[in-house]
Scaffold this active site. Structure first.
Site, PDB file in Angstrom:
ATOM      1  N   HIS A   7       3.672  -3.760  11.403  1.00 36.59           N
ATOM      2  CA  HIS A   7       4.539  -4.798  10.840  1.00 36.59           C
ATOM      3  C   HIS A   7       4.622  -5.895  11.905  1.00 36.59           C
ATOM      4  O   HIS A   7       4.597  -5.610  13.107  1.00 36.59           O
ATOM      5  CB  HIS A   7       5.904  -4.208  10.460  1.00 36.59           C
ATOM      6  CG  HIS A   7       5.807  -3.358   9.229  1.00 36.59           C
ATOM      7  ND1 HIS A   7       6.263  -3.769   8.003  1.00 36.59           N
ATOM      8  CD2 HIS A   7       5.248  -2.140   9.025  1.00 36.59           C
ATOM      9  CE1 HIS A   7       6.004  -2.828   7.097  1.00 36.59           C
ATOM     10  NE2 HIS A   7       5.391  -1.819   7.692  1.00 36.59           N
TER      11      HIS A   7
ATOM     12  N   CYS B  61      10.428  -2.010   5.370  1.00 32.87           N
ATOM     13  CA  CYS B  61      10.814  -0.680   4.900  1.00 32.87           C
ATOM     14  C   CYS B  61      12.295  -0.737   4.584  1.00 32.87           C
ATOM     15  O   CYS B  61      13.103  -1.080   5.447  1.00 32.87           O
ATOM     16  CB  CYS B  61      10.539   0.381   5.961  1.00 32.87           C
ATOM     17  SG  CYS B  61      11.169   2.003   5.476  1.00 32.87           S
TER      18      CYS B  61
ATOM     19  N   HIS C 270      -1.356   0.554  11.319  1.00 35.06           N
ATOM     20  CA  HIS C 270      -0.431  -0.060  10.338  1.00 35.06           C
ATOM     21  C   HIS C 270       0.669  -0.764  11.139  1.00 35.06           C
ATOM     22  O   HIS C 270       1.553  -0.113  11.687  1.00 35.06           O
ATOM     23  CB  HIS C 270       0.141   1.067   9.465  1.00 35.06           C
ATOM     24  CG  HIS C 270       1.098   0.647   8.396  1.00 35.06           C
ATOM     25  ND1 HIS C 270       0.801   0.689   7.047  1.00 35.06           N
ATOM     26  CD2 HIS C 270       2.373   0.207   8.440  1.00 35.06           C
ATOM     27  CE1 HIS C 270       1.839   0.311   6.331  1.00 35.06           C
ATOM     28  NE2 HIS C 270       2.820   0.004   7.158  1.00 35.06           N
TER      29      HIS C 270
HETATM   30  P1  HMG Z   1      16.164  13.620  -2.791  1.00 31.14           P
HETATM   31  O1  HMG Z   1      17.265  12.906  -3.464  1.00 31.14           O
HETATM   32  O2  HMG Z   1      16.454  14.390  -1.555  1.00 31.14           O
HETATM   33  O3  HMG Z   1      15.308  14.515  -3.825  1.00 31.14           O
HETATM   34  O4  HMG Z   1      15.050  12.547  -2.463  1.00 31.14           O
HETATM   35  P2  HMG Z   1      15.540  15.843  -4.538  1.00 31.14           P
HETATM   36  O5  HMG Z   1      14.248  16.596  -4.441  1.00 31.14           O
HETATM   37  O6  HMG Z   1      16.811  16.502  -4.088  1.00 31.14           O
HETATM   38  O7  HMG Z   1      15.747  15.340  -6.044  1.00 31.14           O
HETATM   39  C1  HMG Z   1      16.812  14.480  -6.397  1.00 31.14           C
HETATM   40  C2  HMG Z   1      16.428  13.661  -7.603  1.00 31.14           C
HETATM   41  O8  HMG Z   1      15.268  12.880  -7.288  1.00 31.14           O
HETATM   42  C3  HMG Z   1      16.089  14.490  -8.853  1.00 31.14           C
HETATM   43  O9  HMG Z   1      16.518  13.723  -9.997  1.00 31.14           O
HETATM   44  C4  HMG Z   1      14.580  14.485  -8.842  1.00 31.14           C
HETATM   45  O10 HMG Z   1      14.028  14.631 -10.120  1.00 31.14           O
HETATM   46  C5  HMG Z   1      14.282  13.097  -8.291  1.00 31.14           C
HETATM   47  P3  HMG Z   1      17.957  13.984 -10.678  1.00 31.14           P
HETATM   48  O11 HMG Z   1      17.942  15.437 -11.039  1.00 31.14           O
HETATM   49  O12 HMG Z   1      18.972  13.621  -9.632  1.00 31.14           O
HETATM   50  O13 HMG Z   1      17.916  13.015 -11.835  1.00 31.14           O
HETATM   51  N1  HMG Z   1      12.954  13.019  -7.661  1.00 31.14           N
HETATM   52  C6  HMG Z   1      11.968  12.224  -8.100  1.00 31.14           C
HETATM   53  N2  HMG Z   1      11.920  11.342  -9.124  1.00 31.14           N
HETATM   54  C7  HMG Z   1      10.736  10.709  -9.306  1.00 31.14           C
HETATM   55  N3  HMG Z   1       9.652  10.887  -8.489  1.00 31.14           N
HETATM   56  C8  HMG Z   1       9.688  11.748  -7.480  1.00 31.14           C
HETATM   57  C9  HMG Z   1      10.888  12.464  -7.261  1.00 31.14           C
HETATM   58  N4  HMG Z   1      11.248  13.395  -6.347  1.00 31.14           N
HETATM   59  C10 HMG Z   1      12.515  13.722  -6.615  1.00 31.14           C
HETATM   60  N5  HMG Z   1       8.613  11.915  -6.700  1.00 31.14           N
HETATM   61  C11 HMG Z   1      12.822  11.794  -2.107  1.00 31.14           C
HETATM   62  C12 HMG Z   1      13.832  12.876  -1.828  1.00 31.14           C
HETATM   63  C13 HMG Z   1      11.677  11.968  -1.121  1.00 31.14           C
HETATM   64  C14 HMG Z   1      12.318  11.921  -3.522  1.00 31.14           C
HETATM   65  C15 HMG Z   1      13.506  10.413  -1.909  1.00 31.14           C
HETATM   66  O14 HMG Z   1      14.087  10.401  -0.637  1.00 31.14           O
HETATM   67  C16 HMG Z   1      12.588   9.254  -2.055  1.00 31.14           C
HETATM   68  O15 HMG Z   1      12.110   8.967  -3.128  1.00 31.14           O
HETATM   69  N6  HMG Z   1      12.334   8.528  -0.952  1.00 31.14           N
HETATM   70  C17 HMG Z   1      11.406   7.398  -0.974  1.00 31.14           C
HETATM   71  C18 HMG Z   1      11.564   6.565   0.226  1.00 31.14           C
HETATM   72  C19 HMG Z   1      10.488   5.504   0.275  1.00 31.14           C
HETATM   73  O16 HMG Z   1       9.692   5.331  -0.637  1.00 31.14           O
HETATM   74  N7  HMG Z   1      10.479   4.740   1.400  1.00 31.14           N
HETATM   75  C20 HMG Z   1       9.538   3.692   1.621  1.00 31.14           C
HETATM   76  C21 HMG Z   1       8.153   4.184   1.856  1.00 31.14           C
HETATM   77  S1  HMG Z   1       7.813   4.698   3.524  1.00 31.14           S
HETATM   78  C22 HMG Z   1       7.351   3.233   4.344  1.00 31.14           C
HETATM   79  O17 HMG Z   1       7.501   2.166   3.823  1.00 31.14           O
HETATM   80  C23 HMG Z   1       6.677   3.330   5.687  1.00 31.14           C
HETATM   81  C24 HMG Z   1       5.169   3.095   5.629  1.00 31.14           C
HETATM   82  O18 HMG Z   1       4.857   1.816   5.102  1.00 31.14           O
HETATM   83  C25 HMG Z   1       4.547   3.211   7.020  1.00 31.14           C
HETATM   84  C26 HMG Z   1       5.271   2.372   8.093  1.00 31.14           C
HETATM   85  O19 HMG Z   1       5.468   1.166   7.915  1.00 31.14           O
HETATM   86  O20 HMG Z   1       5.613   2.997   9.098  1.00 31.14           O
HETATM   87  C27 HMG Z   1       4.485   4.147   4.745  1.00 31.14           C
HETATM   88 MG    MG Z   2       4.916  -0.045   6.310  1.00 29.59          MG
END
Ligand code: HMG
Ligand code: MG
Length: 306
Positions: free
Chosen positions: A211, A242, A209
């Site tokens: 970029h 990202c 993967h």
């Molecule tokens: P957090 O705030 O630490 O979560 O986030 P939490 O467990 O303490 O919960 C806080 C709130 O989040 C709660 O809601 C939960 O319900 C909600 P509130 O009570 O405040 O209303 N929550 C969710 N809501 C919907 N769906 C869920 C979910 N989980 C918790 N699944 C968390 C932790 C991991 C959820 C957050 O940090 C997050 O969503 N991060 C996403 C980051 C992301 O998507 N980044 C991009 C993708 S990675 C990437 O691009 C790299 C890749 O392409 C490879 C590469 O290029 O190297 C893959």
């Molecule tokens: Mg990526």
């Protein structure tokens, strides 16, 4: 050509997820569904549809349920999505997903910024995903980000990547996609890392993967192909980035990858012109040109042909 270069490569299209998560224009679900339906008919057999993450973190994909439940599912195509935890898995299953992907980083700082947890806590959260998913016959893929460099910590120890790969396989994921999140890798570095990882993982358990931030993505893919790795992630038009990795530019463009692979006689099953059509549509929807070089060349050829 090295005899380990595969005769067929599986392309894992990540544009609708990795691409759109980084766009400033929030596309309506219907527009995403229209592109996904075109992608489903391009010959691709693996498409990452969306992410079931916290919508406050990634508002661009807040419509994950609607998109995942309304796309046409073409037989033979695997549709996948990111899930960070049990809540994500439950949402994904309810929307009809049959493959999911967990994700973490090889560097602590990027991991913390991306998922608000340490690497150890993130691995523990996977426990809530991998076992329940596998029990329902849902396959789990994993991403390891920042394997060639971190935007916050710089160099990343390759042995950390080897250890995470071993750990993820032990936990039951079927494939690990090794991510150059900020596009800093160069081919000999790729060869060195992949040779180390191949000591603990079978070929089919690895995907690449890249970029294309600094223009090295295709050269890096070739380095991995020479080792026999046959799954490559890419995004139509070179969309992507990202949101938690400053400076991360688009993914390797699917059409650039296809041009190179097909030119070397490597089969993919994907129709290049169909991908070009998807990228042209996507560029119109996001409202800006996409960086793919093959796309620019194809648009030039098409306009001269008119
Ligand atoms: P957090 O705030 O630490 O979560 O986030 P939490 O467990 O303490 O919960 C806080 C709130 O989040 C709660 O809601 C939960 O319900 C909600 P509130 O009570 O405040 O209303 N929550 C969710 N809501 C919907 N769906 C869920 C979910 N989980 C918790 N699944 C968390 C932790 C991991 C959820 C957050 O940090 C997050 O969503 N991060 C996403 C980051 C992301 O998507 N980044 C991009 C993708 S990675 C990437 O691009 C790299 C890749 O392409 C490879 C590469 O290029 O190297 C893959
Ligand atoms: Mg990526």
């Amino acid at each position: 050509m090295s005899n380990r270069v595969p005769s067929r490569v599986r392309i894992y299209e990540v544009g609708p997820r990795d691409g759109l998560q980084n766009e400033s224009r929030l596309l309506p679900a219907a527009e995403k569904i229209a592109v996904l339906n075109l992608l489903s008919r391009s010959g691709l057999d693996a498409i990452e549809v969306t992410s079931f993450v916290n919508p406050k973190w990634i508002p661009q994909l807040a419509d994950a349920e609607e998109v995942a439940s309304k796309i046409d599912r073409v037989p033979g195509v695997t549709y996948s999505c990111l899930v960070p935890n049990r809540q994500g898995l439950e949402r994904a299953l309810a929307a009809g997903m049959r493959e999911v992907a967990v994700f973490l980083s090889a560097s602590e700082t990027h991991n913390k910024k991306n998922v608000n947890k340490t690497i150890t806590e993130t691995l523990a959260a996977f426990e809530e995903v991998v076992t329940p998913a596998s029990e329902q016959g849902v396959r789990v893929r994993a991403y390891v980000s920042t394997v060639y460099g971190c935007p916050y910590e710089g160099k990343v120890d390759p042995q950390k990547v080897v250890a995470l790969t071993e750990e993820l396989l032990r936990r039951g994921v079927y494939q690990i996609s090794l991510g150059d999140t900020i596009g800093v890798a160069t081919p000999l570095q790729v060869k060195d890392l992949l040779e180390r990882v191949l000591k603990v993982a079978p070929l089919e358990a690895l995907a690449m993967h890249f970029h294309d931030t600094r223009g090295t993505a295709l050269a890096n893919v070739f380095a991995g192909l020479e080792l026999g790795i046959a799954t490559v992630d890419s995004a139509i038009g070179g969309l992507g980035g990202c949101p938690y990795a400053p400076g991360a530019a688009g993914n390797l463009a699917t059409e650039d990858l296809l041009y190179m692979l097909h030119g070397m006689g490597i089969e993919t099953g994907v129709v290049l012109e169909a991908i070009i059509d998807c990228s042209i549509k996507m560029a119109a929807l996001v409202g800006h040109e996409l960086p793919s070089k093959m796309l620019r060349a194809a648009i030039g050829t098409r306009s001269r042909g008119k």
